[in-house]
Enzyme design. Sequence first.
Site, PDB file in Angstrom:
ATOM      1  N   CYS A 176       0.774  -1.103  -0.093  1.00  0.00           N
ATOM      2  CA  CYS A 176      -0.003   0.151   0.172  1.00  0.00           C
ATOM      3  C   CYS A 176       1.017   1.196   0.013  1.00  0.00           C
ATOM      4  O   CYS A 176       0.138   2.271  -0.208  1.00  0.00           O
ATOM      5  CB  CYS A 176      -1.013   0.069   1.121  1.00  0.00           C
ATOM      6  SG  CYS A 176      -2.202  -1.567   1.058  1.00  0.00           S
ATOM      7  N   ASN A 184     -10.077  -0.397  -0.149  1.00  0.00           N
ATOM      8  CA  ASN A 184      -8.707  -0.273   0.013  1.00  0.00           C
ATOM      9  C   ASN A 184      -8.218  -0.784  -1.518  1.00  0.00           C
ATOM     10  O   ASN A 184      -8.152  -1.939  -1.744  1.00  0.00           O
ATOM     11  CB  ASN A 184      -8.069  -1.117   1.054  1.00  0.00           C
ATOM     12  CG  ASN A 184      -6.592  -1.207   1.283  1.00  0.00           C
ATOM     13  OD1 ASN A 184      -5.902  -0.645   0.352  1.00  0.00           O
ATOM     14  ND2 ASN A 184      -6.090  -1.584   2.289  1.00  0.00           N
ATOM     15  N   HIS A 239      -3.387   7.166   2.387  1.00  0.00           N
ATOM     16  CA  HIS A 239      -3.868   5.672   1.898  1.00  0.00           C
ATOM     17  C   HIS A 239      -5.310   5.495   2.372  1.00  0.00           C
ATOM     18  O   HIS A 239      -5.542   5.742   3.765  1.00  0.00           O
ATOM     19  CB  HIS A 239      -3.000   4.658   2.256  1.00  0.00           C
ATOM     20  CG  HIS A 239      -3.312   3.250   2.141  1.00  0.00           C
ATOM     21  ND1 HIS A 239      -3.735   2.903   0.676  1.00  0.00           N
ATOM     22  CD2 HIS A 239      -3.222   2.387   3.017  1.00  0.00           C
ATOM     23  CE1 HIS A 239      -4.110   1.746   0.865  1.00  0.00           C
ATOM     24  NE2 HIS A 239      -3.760   1.231   2.016  1.00  0.00           N
TER      25      HIS A 239
HETATM   26  O1  UT7 Z   1      -3.782  -1.554   3.474  1.00  0.00           O
HETATM   27  C1  UT7 Z   1      -2.962  -1.689   4.514  1.00  0.00           C
HETATM   28  C2  UT7 Z   1      -3.598  -1.326   5.891  1.00  0.00           C
HETATM   29  N1  UT7 Z   1      -4.784  -2.005   6.042  1.00  0.00           N
HETATM   30  C3  UT7 Z   1      -5.384  -1.777   7.075  1.00  0.00           C
HETATM   31  O2  UT7 Z   1      -4.990  -0.666   7.623  1.00  0.00           O
HETATM   32  C4  UT7 Z   1      -6.566  -2.565   7.800  1.00  0.00           C
HETATM   33  C5  UT7 Z   1      -6.509  -2.279   9.264  1.00  0.00           C
HETATM   34  N2  UT7 Z   1      -7.647  -2.848   9.857  1.00  0.00           N
HETATM   35  C6  UT7 Z   1      -8.858  -2.690   9.810  1.00  0.00           C
HETATM   36  O3  UT7 Z   1      -9.262  -1.987   9.016  1.00  0.00           O
HETATM   37  C7  UT7 Z   1      -9.874  -3.233  10.987  1.00  0.00           C
HETATM   38  O4  UT7 Z   1      -9.186  -3.831  11.919  1.00  0.00           O
HETATM   39  C8  UT7 Z   1     -10.779  -4.361  10.413  1.00  0.00           C
HETATM   40  C9  UT7 Z   1     -12.070  -3.473   9.674  1.00  0.00           C
HETATM   41  C10 UT7 Z   1     -10.143  -5.112   9.330  1.00  0.00           C
HETATM   42  C11 UT7 Z   1     -11.426  -4.869  11.523  1.00  0.00           C
HETATM   43  O5  UT7 Z   1     -12.190  -4.141  12.175  1.00  0.00           O
HETATM   44  P1  UT7 Z   1     -12.135  -4.462  13.823  1.00  0.00           P
HETATM   45  O6  UT7 Z   1     -12.868  -3.372  14.700  1.00  0.00           O
HETATM   46  O7  UT7 Z   1     -10.666  -4.427  14.219  1.00  0.00           O
HETATM   47  O8  UT7 Z   1     -12.789  -5.854  14.083  1.00  0.00           O
HETATM   48  P2  UT7 Z   1     -12.333  -7.236  14.475  1.00  0.00           P
HETATM   49  O9  UT7 Z   1     -11.326  -7.732  13.772  1.00  0.00           O
HETATM   50  O10 UT7 Z   1     -11.778  -6.874  16.065  1.00  0.00           O
HETATM   51  O11 UT7 Z   1     -13.533  -8.093  14.667  1.00  0.00           O
HETATM   52  C12 UT7 Z   1     -14.734  -7.657  15.340  1.00  0.00           C
HETATM   53  C13 UT7 Z   1     -15.776  -8.746  15.294  1.00  0.00           C
HETATM   54  C14 UT7 Z   1     -15.238 -10.032  15.206  1.00  0.00           C
HETATM   55  O12 UT7 Z   1     -16.250 -10.794  15.920  1.00  0.00           O
HETATM   56  P3  UT7 Z   1     -16.089 -11.338  17.475  1.00  0.00           P
HETATM   57  O13 UT7 Z   1     -14.939 -12.116  17.471  1.00  0.00           O
HETATM   58  O14 UT7 Z   1     -16.173 -10.063  18.305  1.00  0.00           O
HETATM   59  O15 UT7 Z   1     -17.439 -12.073  17.949  1.00  0.00           O
HETATM   60  C15 UT7 Z   1     -15.192 -10.516  13.910  1.00  0.00           C
HETATM   61  O16 UT7 Z   1     -15.222 -12.146  13.635  1.00  0.00           O
HETATM   62  O17 UT7 Z   1     -16.384  -8.510  14.029  1.00  0.00           O
HETATM   63  C16 UT7 Z   1     -16.412  -9.822  13.051  1.00  0.00           C
HETATM   64  N3  UT7 Z   1     -16.167  -9.625  11.969  1.00  0.00           N
HETATM   65  C17 UT7 Z   1     -17.082  -9.203  11.084  1.00  0.00           C
HETATM   66  N4  UT7 Z   1     -18.600  -9.082  11.216  1.00  0.00           N
HETATM   67  C18 UT7 Z   1     -19.356  -8.852  10.334  1.00  0.00           C
HETATM   68  C19 UT7 Z   1     -14.897  -9.388  11.131  1.00  0.00           C
HETATM   69  N5  UT7 Z   1     -15.429  -9.122  10.016  1.00  0.00           N
HETATM   70  C20 UT7 Z   1     -16.580  -9.062   9.822  1.00  0.00           C
HETATM   71  C21 UT7 Z   1     -17.382  -8.847   8.550  1.00  0.00           C
HETATM   72  N6  UT7 Z   1     -18.991  -8.566   8.883  1.00  0.00           N
HETATM   73  N7  UT7 Z   1     -17.024  -8.508   7.584  1.00  0.00           N
END
Ligand code: UT7
Length: 330
Positions: free
Chosen positions: A116, A287, A257
Amino acid sequence: MSTRSTVILGTGSYAPERILSNDDLAHMVDTSDEWIRTRTGIRERRIAAPDQAASDLAVPAARRALEDAGLTPADIDLLVVATVTPDTPMPACACFVQQKLGVPTHSACFDLNAACSGFLYALDTACALLGSGRYRKALVIGVEKLSSVVDWQDRTTCVLFGDGAGAVVVGCSDEPGRGLLGTCLGSDGSSTELLCIPRGGSRAPSTCESIAARDHCIRMKGKEVFKLAVRGMDEAARDILEQHAVRADQISLVIPHQANLRIIEAISEYLELPMERFYVNVERFGNTSAASIPLALDEARRAGRIRPGDLVLLVAFGAGLTYGSALIRW
Ligand code: UT7
């Protein structure tokens, strides 16, 4: 020090026609529009047609940048493509772009992979080569067909990524204090596993089993990457401002980004710079990795958000983990 500066002479972008909405994704994996919007800010993303390779996205973006610069492919003698999704592992995507666009055969054409942060690495490389006096006009492209490496069964990643391309034409100017004032690039190779494509390279070539397990697709530990992205982009922005003795409030527009709206909002808060000074289009494209900054830059320019004399800050973070920033006096 040389007074020869490198300036962006034109910008262009291209996004494939097909729109994949959050509701469309909710039919494919266990997710919802509400979850995706509130966690990422993304509403939709573009998906390339099956017969469109990365070079097919790059070429229209490059044509628009050349037209904007009032130049033709014949004027280009350096072509750098930043991508993690080249048409084929070999040869470089840049060579396909060269052929399709009609860039002369005496030009240097190569790809560069800094995920990225790739566009900022490519811009810095091209500007350094132009500054050496060995090249006259560069085409710098960021392009991705991430849909080809997304695991469409993994809801934690498939909702995040999209396809697109952005391009800039760069040349030299004798006007001091204009153009690319400086860049700050870096990488921390100790956390390569946080965001990667585990197989399909020389370490672990794809096998029937690995393809069935979709190990040739993007894997990300989102929470960890999120925190490091906020810290990395904040530091990269601060470093370049400090190096050039510029205060954050002197920046007219930040083009970050576009990975997650919440990351951009956090950087806005840390830099104490209101969101109005940030260009955001993550809601429409998701992204797009190396394409995200040049795509946003082109949109911002064409929307009149950048005027001559403005100070523009570009800042990125990605797999590697790589990061970078660039300061431009427009
Ligand atoms: O380009 C390079 C840089 N990339 C980035 O910067 C990406 C960085 N990361 C992020 O943007 C975020 O971490 C995400 C958007 C990927 C995830 O957001 P989060 O607030 O960190 O969520 P999480 O991974 O902690 O997941 C929270 C919950 C989980 O369920 P439990 O374990 O709390 O029951 C996940 O399983 O949300 C669940 N979850 C979803 N639910 C519905 C994860 N993905 C999804 C989804 N839809 N698509």
